[in-house]
Design an enzyme around this catalytic site. Structure first.
Site, PDB file in Angstrom:
ATOM      1  CG  LEU A 131     -13.038 -18.176  -7.770  1.00 19.47           C
ATOM      2  CD1 LEU A 131     -12.930 -20.058  -7.937  1.00 19.47           C
ATOM      3  CD2 LEU A 131     -14.040 -17.298  -8.647  1.00 19.47           C
ATOM      4  N   GLY A 176     -10.962 -15.382  -4.391  1.00 21.81           N
ATOM      5  CA  GLY A 176     -11.185 -14.180  -6.417  1.00 21.81           C
ATOM      6  C   GLY A 176     -11.433 -13.283  -6.532  1.00 21.81           C
ATOM      7  CG  ASN A 198      -9.228 -17.252   1.892  1.00 21.94           C
ATOM      8  OD1 ASN A 198      -9.239 -17.126   0.902  1.00 21.94           O
ATOM      9  ND2 ASN A 198     -10.239 -17.183   2.634  1.00 21.94           N
ATOM     10  CD  GLU A 199      -7.324 -19.246  -3.590  1.00 26.09           C
ATOM     11  OE1 GLU A 199      -6.304 -17.765  -2.893  1.00 26.09           O
ATOM     12  OE2 GLU A 199      -7.904 -18.185  -4.147  1.00 26.09           O
TER      13      GLU A 199
HETATM   14  C1  LIG Z   1      -4.520 -27.189  -8.667  1.00 30.58           C
HETATM   15  C2  LIG Z   1      -5.565 -25.722  -9.092  1.00 30.58           C
HETATM   16  C3  LIG Z   1      -7.116 -26.222  -8.569  1.00 30.58           C
HETATM   17  C4  LIG Z   1      -7.272 -25.736  -8.561  1.00 30.58           C
HETATM   18  C5  LIG Z   1      -8.124 -25.598  -7.221  1.00 30.58           C
HETATM   19  C6  LIG Z   1      -9.125 -24.615  -6.596  1.00 30.58           C
HETATM   20  C7  LIG Z   1      -9.216 -23.023  -6.953  1.00 30.58           C
HETATM   21  C8  LIG Z   1      -9.911 -22.117  -6.017  1.00 30.58           C
HETATM   22  C9  LIG Z   1      -9.582 -21.534  -6.619  1.00 30.58           C
HETATM   23  C10 LIG Z   1      -9.767 -19.357  -5.887  1.00 30.58           C
HETATM   24  C11 LIG Z   1     -11.229 -19.846  -4.810  1.00 30.58           C
HETATM   25  C12 LIG Z   1     -12.093 -19.270  -3.968  1.00 30.58           C
HETATM   26  O1  LIG Z   1     -12.713 -17.595  -4.137  1.00 30.58           O
HETATM   27  S1  LIG Z   1     -13.129 -19.672  -2.657  1.00 30.58           S
HETATM   28  C13 LIG Z   1     -13.630 -18.543  -1.938  1.00 30.58           C
HETATM   29  C14 LIG Z   1     -12.861 -17.842  -1.150  1.00 30.58           C
HETATM   30  N1  LIG Z   1     -13.779 -17.128  -0.076  1.00 30.58           N
HETATM   31  C15 LIG Z   1     -14.131 -16.673   1.174  1.00 30.58           C
HETATM   32  O2  LIG Z   1     -13.203 -17.619   1.821  1.00 30.58           O
HETATM   33  C16 LIG Z   1     -14.994 -15.801   1.136  1.00 30.58           C
HETATM   34  C17 LIG Z   1     -15.734 -16.826   2.827  1.00 30.58           C
HETATM   35  N2  LIG Z   1     -16.398 -15.285   3.301  1.00 30.58           N
HETATM   36  C18 LIG Z   1     -16.335 -15.160   3.907  1.00 30.58           C
HETATM   37  O3  LIG Z   1     -15.635 -15.050   4.722  1.00 30.58           O
HETATM   38  C19 LIG Z   1     -17.031 -14.006   4.789  1.00 30.58           C
HETATM   39  O4  LIG Z   1     -18.698 -14.173   4.139  1.00 30.58           O
HETATM   40  C20 LIG Z   1     -16.660 -12.147   3.855  1.00 30.58           C
HETATM   41  C21 LIG Z   1     -16.236 -11.599   4.640  1.00 30.58           C
HETATM   42  C22 LIG Z   1     -16.790 -12.172   2.559  1.00 30.58           C
HETATM   43  C23 LIG Z   1     -18.223 -11.477   4.152  1.00 30.58           C
HETATM   44  O5  LIG Z   1     -18.558 -11.535   5.432  1.00 30.58           O
HETATM   45  P1  LIG Z   1     -20.536 -11.398   6.161  1.00 30.58           P
HETATM   46  O6  LIG Z   1     -20.717 -11.727   7.547  1.00 30.58           O
HETATM   47  O7  LIG Z   1     -20.673 -10.198   5.188  1.00 30.58           O
HETATM   48  O8  LIG Z   1     -21.089 -11.692   5.244  1.00 30.58           O
HETATM   49  P2  LIG Z   1     -21.079 -13.639   5.671  1.00 30.58           P
HETATM   50  O9  LIG Z   1     -19.947 -14.344   5.949  1.00 30.58           O
HETATM   51  O10 LIG Z   1     -22.777 -13.733   6.449  1.00 30.58           O
HETATM   52  O11 LIG Z   1     -22.068 -13.950   4.313  1.00 30.58           O
HETATM   53  C24 LIG Z   1     -23.107 -13.845   3.905  1.00 30.58           C
HETATM   54  C25 LIG Z   1     -23.376 -15.174   3.177  1.00 30.58           C
HETATM   55  O12 LIG Z   1     -22.709 -15.024   1.483  1.00 30.58           O
HETATM   56  C26 LIG Z   1     -22.135 -16.752   1.861  1.00 30.58           C
HETATM   57  N3  LIG Z   1     -20.667 -16.689   1.103  1.00 30.58           N
HETATM   58  C27 LIG Z   1     -19.652 -15.555   1.795  1.00 30.58           C
HETATM   59  N4  LIG Z   1     -18.730 -16.157   1.056  1.00 30.58           N
HETATM   60  C28 LIG Z   1     -19.054 -16.971  -0.289  1.00 30.58           C
HETATM   61  C29 LIG Z   1     -18.738 -17.538  -1.232  1.00 30.58           C
HETATM   62  N5  LIG Z   1     -17.438 -17.455  -1.790  1.00 30.58           N
HETATM   63  N6  LIG Z   1     -18.944 -18.184  -1.618  1.00 30.58           N
HETATM   64  C30 LIG Z   1     -20.245 -19.212  -1.713  1.00 30.58           C
HETATM   65  N7  LIG Z   1     -20.932 -18.073  -0.452  1.00 30.58           N
HETATM   66  C31 LIG Z   1     -21.159 -17.624   0.259  1.00 30.58           C
HETATM   67  C32 LIG Z   1     -22.419 -17.324   3.395  1.00 30.58           C
HETATM   68  O13 LIG Z   1     -22.175 -18.472   3.721  1.00 30.58           O
HETATM   69  C33 LIG Z   1     -23.521 -16.679   3.487  1.00 30.58           C
HETATM   70  O14 LIG Z   1     -24.886 -17.262   3.529  1.00 30.58           O
HETATM   71  P3  LIG Z   1     -26.115 -17.504   4.023  1.00 30.58           P
HETATM   72  O15 LIG Z   1     -26.762 -16.046   4.591  1.00 30.58           O
HETATM   73  O16 LIG Z   1     -27.042 -18.373   2.932  1.00 30.58           O
HETATM   74  O17 LIG Z   1     -25.409 -17.829   5.413  1.00 30.58           O
END
Ligand SMILES: CCCCCCCC/C=C\CC(=O)SCCNC(=O)CCNC(=O)[C@H](O)C(C)(C)COP(=O)(O)OP(=O)(O)OC[C@H]1O[C@@H](n2cnc3c(N)ncnc32)[C@H](O)[C@@H]1OP(=O)(O)O
Length: 325
Positions: A131, A176, A198-199
């Site tokens: 997400l 997500g 990994n939430e």
């Molecule tokens: C009781 C019930 C309540 C309900 C609660 C809510 C439940 C919510 C459920 C689901 C949650 C989610 O899905 S949360 C998202 C979790 N995602 C992550 O933890 C992944 C985070 N990202 C990474 O680990 C890495 O980006 C990657 C391994 C996916 C890729 O690595 P890479 O080195 O290629 O890229 P960068 O890390 O440099 O990222 C580039 C750029 O993208 C931005 N970014 C990355 N992931 C996200 C994201 N999930 N959302 C928004 N933005 C993201 C990152 O910050 C970089 O941005 P900038 O270029 O601006 O710095």
């Protein structure tokens, strides 16, 4: 008049197909048996939306996703569709990407030529980063509601699709992203990437339906350990635990293996396959259909908590800091 005619044509087509095809599979069943069976299995609820859509005039049926965020291609020969997420840099799932996915899945549900679907990514290293955290961090009330409702609908459409589905996971797949792959019936992943829910690492909680999707793939004990610790698995670890089904050498190999997996269903009766899948997934699907509003309210109040906002802020800072290094 038109809807009535279409209903008659659709129903006649279904009866004809059942009578013509079932003998081939040596199943002694008639249409009434089929209806009784569907009722007994309590799956008519899942069939109703497709019937409603079947009553819509043909011109209104969405056949493809026109959003640039989602590419939809169909191999006319095999009937296998490929849905490619295309939101650089990391396919984080914002409202618009989710809307594109929903449109693609619903279009395929209406497409009688569709024999299966492969979900993949245009990024060379990320399947989906999950997400978009920006949708949950300091959210706007109307948008965050639409965001969550669309996520619920994407889950219902993909987890409850009548066509067979494979995730060709050609990159990292946290949270997500992992959920999308878990909605598919089969997962093929390229080497040296990570996958998992990994939430808890973000200070948030995977909702019940995220967990039940994971429990469809790995045993309860493994899921409990993985979910509570927010563990991410490498490709090899994911294969060992059953979170993925196969490893592919690269994206092309993942697509080829996905096509091979889907081709086996040419020998399986489509209605028998669909009813089996929907019956297996019935309780999770029914829970969501009956609790969408409750689930939305829980999410809204959860992300509104200052402590949750603080966790998301810290996590975002960590992501940015990683990039600055
Ligand atoms: C009781 C019930 C309540 C309900 C609660 C809510 C439940 C919510 C459920 C689901 C949650 C989610 O899905 S949360 C998202 C979790 N995602 C992550 O933890 C992944 C985070 N990202 C990474 O680990 C890495 O980006 C990657 C391994 C996916 C890729 O690595 P890479 O080195 O290629 O890229 P960068 O890390 O440099 O990222 C580039 C750029 O993208 C931005 N970014 C990355 N992931 C996200 C994201 N999930 N959302 C928004 N933005 C993201 C990152 O910050 C970089 O941005 P900038 O270029 O601006 O710095």
């Amino acid at each position: 008049m038109l809807p009535t005619m279409m209903f008659v044509i659709d129903t006649a087509g279904l009866v004809l197909r059942l009578f013509l095809l079932l003998p081939i599979y040596r199943i002694k069943v008639n249409f009434l048996d089929f209806v009784r069976y569907a009722k007994m299995m309590n799956i008519t609820r899942q069939l109703r939306p497709s019937l409603a859509k079947a009553l819509m005039p043909t011109a209104m049926r969405a056949m493809s996703a026109d959003s640039k965020l989602v590419e939809l291609t169909m191999n006319e020969k095999t009937g296998i569709a490929t849905v490619t997420m295309n939101r650089p840099p990391v396919n984080s799932l914002n409202l618009e990407l989710l809307q594109g996915l929903l449109k693609a899945f619903e279009g395929l549900e209406d497409d009688r030529k569709c024999r299966g679907m492969i979900l993949t990514s245009s990024s060379p290293t990320v399947f989906s980063a999950g997400l978009d955290i920006m949708e949950m961090y300091k959210p706007k009330p109307d948008r965050v509601k639409e965001f969550w409702t669309t996520l619920q609908d994407v889950w219902l459409a993909l987890y409850g699709s009548s066509f067979p589905t494979v995730a060709a996971i050609n990159g990292h797949s946290p949270a997500g992203g992992c959920l999308l792959s878990l909605c598919c019936e089969y997962r093929i992943m390229c080497p040296n990437y990570s996958i998992g829910l990994n939430e808890t690492k973000l200070g948030i909680v995977a909702p019940k339906w995220f967990m039940s999707s994971m429990l469809g793939a790995i045993p309860y004990r493994e899921a409990e350990l993985a979910l509570t610790s927010g563990r991410m698995f490498s490709t090899d670890e994911a294969l060992k635990i059953g979170l993925i089904d196969e490893v592919a050498s690269d994206k092309a190999d993942a697509i080829a293996k996905s096509e091979k997996f889907l081709s086996q269903f040419a020998k399986i009766h489509p209605i028998a396959r669909k009813l089996t899948k929907l019956n297996l997934r019935h309780s999770a699907l029914e829970w969501m259909q009956e609790n969408k509003e409750l689930d939305l309210n829980i999410f809204i109040s959860f992300v509104g908590q200052p402590i949750v906002q603080k966790s998301l802020e810290k996590y975002l800072e960590g992501l940015k800091a990683k990039q600055a290094k």
